[in-house]
Write a protein that holds these residues in place. Structure first.
Motif: not given
Length: 619
Positions: A14, A17, A51, A188, A191-192, A195-196, A199-200, A220, A224
């Motif tokens: 990906s 960041i 990721l 994933y 996150w794309k 919305e981290p 995602a976590e 992943n 992070i």
């Protein structure tokens, strides 16, 4: 870094960041043999957060091999971790969850394999697209409907749709599925979407719901956590995140000892913690592991083969006979031993492997750089670029070091490549300008600096470099120097707490130097005017002298002519005194100085004085 991935058995990288930067600056040298390498390039410390998503694949099983033997110092990063922590076999067994037994019939497995074969056939024929996408997805759906104990089939139903670009349809299938890869892919997607936190949360949920199939979720999550550690506000917070990341990566390697992404991430974490030898060790392990996967041979096999080759060459016929007698390749025992040693045929170096190896080589380059080993660092960055030409971080690192080594061609090539991938990369834009200037492409360099200014008008570096162009590479006259001063003042006006103090002082010095140049130019102009006036006066004087000379020559010529005429008259008088009364020959000219002969008719009488003289002579 952003690389387009594909929903297959490989990984999907990906976009980047964040990345920490290290200031690299050379002194501002002028054009008298030096290139004036002034730039504010940040050397990227590794790759950004990349990721992964899981693609359509076969039935997942835990790896039978542990992550490393006792002498593989992959290490941990707990509170007081040292470089000698290891992943032992016992530790690996504790990390690997026990697989629950599933009642899967031979028919169910056969149906699943048929669906996989249909998918693979579609891939080979040019990809799963259009109506074929739905039909292949439906093949997995039928298996999933008939075999609830095969979550892989339901997952693949959605993975095929995702590969066709039908992400929303795939997400609907994965929702509620208690299967690690499905939950990881939902993370994933979150996150794309930017919305981290979601995602976590989903990655953690995948690990909790299905620890046996948590490789991608843990990879992943480790990235992070690595990123959080780099931006931690305290050392304790940093240690906590690092410990969590390393534990996740150790579990990944316990589940899949061939997972190159885990190796590459772990190597970078050790680098980031300044554990350089550990970073180098894990990086080299990754390279060796990739070689094993590509060739299908382990390190001990290669050593044995090399030894056998040397023995064969050195021993001649005797060595060959001994080899045959001892059960070599020509015996049944030899063939069996070879079949046992070779676990499986090598895969070759795949595209996914190259991407991970590029990250490893980039990290190894950073390790060498931190040790101030510049040439080895450049070599590692070149390997990274060779493995993955689209790894912008490696290209930028190679370009910066090449620039510092005055290898302008390599620097220009790689800065251009970075800008093709990342047109708004300010560092690459400035760096390309410096490389162009080093290659004596002054007009192109100026254009490049102006482009950088447009990208980020608040950044001071374009102004300083434009100042250099107008001070050192233009005509050296007042208009150019005045423009250079303006750029230096703009540089100082945009400088911030990240701008190096030496460069601020350099800009101030250059402004003063140009002021002194103005004084020198004025003095030179004054001297030039005086010289021109003196030259003008000298030319006027020279002209006057030439005119006087000409007049004098003319007077002398006239005097000479007069003297010549006078000399002729004197000669004529002398001739007359020598023959008085001599009869003039008929038709002869009159003597010089004598009056013209009178006409025959009416001529006046002869001069009395002359006649008297004659008479006096007779007496």
């Amino acid at each position: 870094m952003k690389t387009d991935g594909q929903m297959s058995n490989g990984k999907i990288s990906s976009e980047k960041i964040s990345s920490e930067k290290m200031s690299v600056m050379n002194s501002a040298n002028t054009k008298d043999g030096q290139a004036g390498l002034v730039l504010a390039l940040g050397l990227i410390l590794g790759t950004g957060l990349g990721l992964s998503a899981v693609g359509c694949g076969g039935e997942q099983k835990p790896a039978s091999k542990n992550a490393g033997s006792a002498n593989e110092e992959t290490g941990t990063m707990g509170g007081e971790a040292t470089e000698h922590d290891t992943i032992s076999k016992a530790g690996a067994e504790q990390l690997i969850p026990k697989e629950k037994k599933r009642a899967i019939s031979a028919d169910q497995r056969a149906d699943f394999e048929k669906a996989m074969q249909r998918y693979e056939a579609a891939k080979k024929s040019g990809g799963v697209t259009g109506s074929e996408c739905s039909s292949v997805s439906d093949a997995f759906k039928q298996v999933a409907d008939a075999s609830p104990g095969l979550p892989e089939a339901r997952f693949n139903q959605g993975a095929v749709l995702a590969e066709c670009g039908r992400q929303e349809d795939a997400a609907r299938i994965w929702q509620g599925l208690k299967y690690g890869p499905a939950i990881a892919n939902l993370g994933y997607m979150a996150w794309k979407r930017g919305e981290p936190m979601e995602a976590e949360s989903l990655f953690n949920k995948a690990i909790e719901a299905d620890p046996l199939h948590s490789v991608e979720a843990r990879n992943n999550l480790a990235q992070i956590q690595r990123d959080k550690a780099r931006h931690a506000s305290s050392s304790d917070e940093k240690k906590r995140y690092v410990s969590q990341a390393v534990n996740n990566l150790r579990t990944v390697l316990a589940l899949d000892s061939n997972n190159l992404q885990a190796f590459s991430t772990l190597a970078f974490i050790y680098y980031d913690m300044n554990m350089l030898e550990m970073a180098k060790l894990v990086g080299n392990q990754a390279i060796n592991k990739a070689d094993e996967i590509a060739t299908g041979k382990f390190a001990e096999e290669k050593v044995e083969e090399a030894a056998e080759g040397k023995a064969g060459k050195g021993g001649g016929k005797k060595a060959k006979k001994e080899k045959k007698d001892s059960g070599g390749d020509d015996t049944e025992g030899g063939k069996l031993a070879k079949e046992v040693n070779v676990k499986e045929e090598g895969t070759g170096v795949t595209g996914a492997m190259k991407k991970q190896l590029a990250v490893v080589y980039n990290t190894l380059g950073l390790v060498e750089l931190k040790k101030k080993n510049i040439s080895p660092a450049i070599g590692q960055f070149k390997k990274a670029v060779a493995m993955n030409p689209n790894l912008a971080e490696a290209r930028l690192n190679l370009a910066v070091l090449s620039l510092n080594n005055r290898d302008y061609n390599t620097a220009e090539e790689n800065f251009r490549a970075v800008l093709e991938m990342q047109p708004k990369n300010y560092d690459a834009s400035i760096g390309l300008g410096v490389a162009l200037r080093g290659n004596k492409k002054i007009e192109e360099a100026e254009t490049q600096y102006n482009s950088a200014e447009k990208l980020d008008p608040s950044n001071p570096w374009s102004y300083f470099n434009l100042g250099l162009i107008y001070q050192d590479y233009k005509d050296g006259q007042k208009p150019s120097l005045h423009k250079a001063q303006d750029y230096y003042r703009q540089f100082l006006g945009h400088a911030n707490d990240k701008t190096p103090e030496p460069l601020k002082r350099e800009a101030e010095k250059r402004i003063k130097d140009i002021d002194e140049i103005y004084v020198a130019l004025d003095e030179a102009a004054k001297m030039q005017a005086e010289a021109e006036e003196m030259q003008r006066k000298a030319e006027v004087q020279q002209k006057q002298m030439e005119e006087q000379m000409k007049k004098q020559e003319a007077d002398e010529a006239a005097a000479a002519a007069a003297a010549k005429d006078k000399g002729g008259a004197d000669k004529g008088g002398a001739a007359k005194g020598a023959a008085p009364g001599g009869a003039t020959s008929p038709g002869a000219p009159a003597p010089a100085g004598a009056d013209a002969a009178p006409d025959a008719a009416g001529a006046p009488p002869a001069d009395d004085q002359g006649g008297g003289k004659k008479k006096k002579k007779k007496k």
